[in-house]
Design a protein around this motif. Structure first.
Motif, PDB file in Angstrom:
ATOM      1  N   ALA A  13       0.828  -1.211   0.000  1.00 34.96           N
ATOM      2  CA  ALA A  13       0.000   0.000   0.000  1.00 34.96           C
ATOM      3  C   ALA A  13       0.860   1.258   0.000  1.00 34.96           C
ATOM      4  O   ALA A  13       0.547   2.232  -0.697  1.00 34.96           O
ATOM      5  CB  ALA A  13      -0.930  -0.011   1.205  1.00 34.96           C
ATOM      6  N   MET A  14       1.942   1.237   0.738  1.00 35.18           N
ATOM      7  CA  MET A  14       2.821   2.410   0.785  1.00 35.18           C
ATOM      8  C   MET A  14       3.520   2.635  -0.548  1.00 35.18           C
ATOM      9  O   MET A  14       3.678   3.780  -0.982  1.00 35.18           O
ATOM     10  CB  MET A  14       3.843   2.254   1.915  1.00 35.18           C
ATOM     11  N   VAL A  15       3.929   1.568  -1.213  1.00 32.93           N
ATOM     12  CA  VAL A  15       4.595   1.708  -2.512  1.00 32.93           C
ATOM     13  C   VAL A  15       3.625   2.245  -3.560  1.00 32.93           C
ATOM     14  O   VAL A  15       3.972   3.141  -4.343  1.00 32.93           O
ATOM     15  CB  VAL A  15       5.212   0.360  -2.954  1.00 32.93           C
ATOM     16  N   ALA A  18       3.062   5.917  -2.853  1.00 33.20           N
ATOM     17  CA  ALA A  18       4.215   6.713  -3.284  1.00 33.20           C
ATOM     18  C   ALA A  18       4.237   6.854  -4.798  1.00 33.20           C
ATOM     19  O   ALA A  18       4.521   7.945  -5.324  1.00 33.20           O
ATOM     20  CB  ALA A  18       5.507   6.075  -2.787  1.00 33.20           C
ATOM     21  N   ALA A  19       3.926   5.779  -5.508  1.00 28.22           N
ATOM     22  CA  ALA A  19       3.900   5.844  -6.966  1.00 28.22           C
ATOM     23  C   ALA A  19       2.816   6.796  -7.453  1.00 28.22           C
ATOM     24  O   ALA A  19       3.023   7.550  -8.411  1.00 28.22           O
ATOM     25  CB  ALA A  19       3.680   4.448  -7.549  1.00 28.22           C
ATOM     26  N   ALA A  20       1.666   6.788  -6.799  1.00 26.13           N
ATOM     27  CA  ALA A  20       0.588   7.695  -7.187  1.00 26.13           C
ATOM     28  C   ALA A  20       0.970   9.151  -6.913  1.00 26.13           C
ATOM     29  O   ALA A  20       0.677  10.047  -7.732  1.00 26.13           O
ATOM     30  CB  ALA A  20      -0.696   7.343  -6.445  1.00 26.13           C
ATOM     31  N   LEU A  21       1.629   9.407  -5.800  1.00 23.61           N
ATOM     32  CA  LEU A  21       2.066  10.774  -5.495  1.00 23.61           C
ATOM     33  C   LEU A  21       3.133  11.243  -6.481  1.00 23.61           C
ATOM     34  O   LEU A  21       3.119  12.408  -6.910  1.00 23.61           O
ATOM     35  CB  LEU A  21       2.585  10.853  -4.062  1.00 23.61           C
ATOM     36  N   LEU A  52       6.865   1.826  -9.824  1.00 18.99           N
ATOM     37  CA  LEU A  52       6.536   0.452  -9.470  1.00 18.99           C
ATOM     38  C   LEU A  52       7.626  -0.515  -9.925  1.00 18.99           C
ATOM     39  O   LEU A  52       7.923  -1.494  -9.234  1.00 18.99           O
ATOM     40  CB  LEU A  52       5.190   0.060 -10.073  1.00 18.99           C
ATOM     41  N   MET A  53       8.241  -0.236 -11.069  1.00 23.84           N
ATOM     42  CA  MET A  53       9.303  -1.111 -11.557  1.00 23.84           C
ATOM     43  C   MET A  53      10.530  -1.042 -10.651  1.00 23.84           C
ATOM     44  O   MET A  53      11.154  -2.075 -10.360  1.00 23.84           O
ATOM     45  CB  MET A  53       9.690  -0.733 -12.985  1.00 23.84           C
ATOM     46  N   VAL A  54      10.874   0.139 -10.200  1.00 22.28           N
ATOM     47  CA  VAL A  54      12.011   0.283  -9.289  1.00 22.28           C
ATOM     48  C   VAL A  54      11.714  -0.423  -7.971  1.00 22.28           C
ATOM     49  O   VAL A  54      12.572  -1.122  -7.412  1.00 22.28           O
ATOM     50  CB  VAL A  54      12.354   1.768  -9.065  1.00 22.28           C
TER      51      VAL A  54
END
Length: 67
Positions: A13-15, A18-21, A52-54
């Motif tokens: 959920a945190m990843v 972060a990706a959305a932000l 997301l890939m990173v």
């Protein structure tokens, strides 16, 4: 649900958050640079996918190191 499952769900959920932000910030900066809406959206999508890939690469590397 075990403690480990809850921790994994929280990390995912945190990843994603972060990706959305990061995607939102990328779209905002693209619009500030006078990009059109479709261009800003495509840049945001690319930033979301790259984040997301990173995260997946880091997770794979940590899993390989952990055994």
């Amino acid at each position: 649900m075990t403690y480990k499952d809850a921790l994994i769900m929280l990390a995912v959920a945190m990843v994603v958050m972060a990706a959305a932000l990061i995607a939102a910030a990328t779209a905002y900066l693209a619009r500030r640079a006078a990009a059109s809406y479709p261009v800003a959206l495509s840049r945001a999508a690319a930033a979301f996918a790259a984040t997301l890939m990173v995260a997946a690469s880091v997770t794979t590397a940590l899993a390989a190191l952990g055994g």
